[in-house]
Design an enzyme around this catalytic site. Sequence first.
Site, PDB file in Angstrom:
ATOM      1  CB  VAL A 140      42.224  45.956 -14.419  1.00 45.39           C
ATOM      2  CG1 VAL A 140      43.052  45.020 -15.287  1.00 45.39           C
ATOM      3  CG2 VAL A 140      42.862  46.125 -13.037  1.00 45.39           C
ATOM      4  CB  CYS A 141      42.230  47.595 -19.955  1.00 43.11           C
ATOM      5  SG  CYS A 141      41.522  47.245 -21.584  1.00 43.11           S
TER       6      CYS A 141
END
Lengths: 95, 117, 135
Positions: free
Chosen positions: C82-83
Amino acid sequence: MSTLHLINRSPFAASALQELVSAVSEGDHVLLIEDGVYAALGTAASKWPEGVEIRALREDCVSRGIAPASTLLETIDVAGFVALTASTDRTVSWF
Amino acid sequence: MSSKSILVIVRHPPHGSSWVREGLETALVGAALGQPPTLLFSGDGVLALLAGQQRGALGQKGSAAMLEGLSLYDIEPLWYDRYSLEARGLTLDQLMSGCQPADIAGMIARHDVVMSF
Amino acid sequence: MASQGLTYALMVQGAPYSQQASHSALRFAEALPAQGHRVATVFFYHDGVYNAASMMTPPTDEPHLLERWRALHQTQQCELLVCVASAVRRGLLDHGETKRHGHPHPTLEAPFELTGLGQLMQAAHHHDRLITFAP
């Protein structure tokens, strides 16, 4: 060397199909998914780029009540989608 | 790291969404890892190249300042689709410096990976 | 047709339950093994980061997207990345970020991992295909 172009937007709401005309090379493939399958409706067909194979994802057609005339547009299932990503060199998503 | 050529395509206008900023951040990280991606603006993405942009509502940073700094990271030129520019009634002299028209089909075919924003 | 199994990276940019992107990505990922391929990395970016919301509670007659991602992680041993910049902005914090910012509860848990965009570039370089599922 060929490219799979994925379109998930309705042609009546987005310009992806028009932009595609200058983005495709001979032998490329186009797969309509999600709202992109509405391009199977009659009036959108005239805007398809030439020299490429255009298909629609069957499950997304069926869920939307779209039955593309087989002479106009071939439909493939998800397995066919996977196979297209494997047989082409790259995938470009237009949204 | 094995070496693949990466093309980043931006197809959305600035300010209305975070697509431009996120596309640019992706390109910058590629450059920081030693492989500057090719950066292409098509469709409404060409609007991100307009000169004279400012901050947005609530002082939200836009993307123009980032764009102007990209050449420092060897991400240049800023490629654009000339048909998208024409369709919006714009000409090259209305864009920031460093923009150059691209042959999109050829550009896609020359890259191993394409990321869209 | 490729003769041997390919590894895939998927970039998911659509929010769960708002757009079809998550459903499309899962449908695609779950169909890979039948042809000898596997998804190695899923990278969540833009509103796609909401796919990792640990308290996701859909009605029981709808697909549970968080559970489907967890199952994918189990069956195909894929990373769920997940960024971090997109996630923290939007209130998705793991244990470490929760402590660092003084919030009471994490909103993102393993097997999802907060990572930088460098991991997306690594995935693009290392895996055979990158497919983007957008809103």
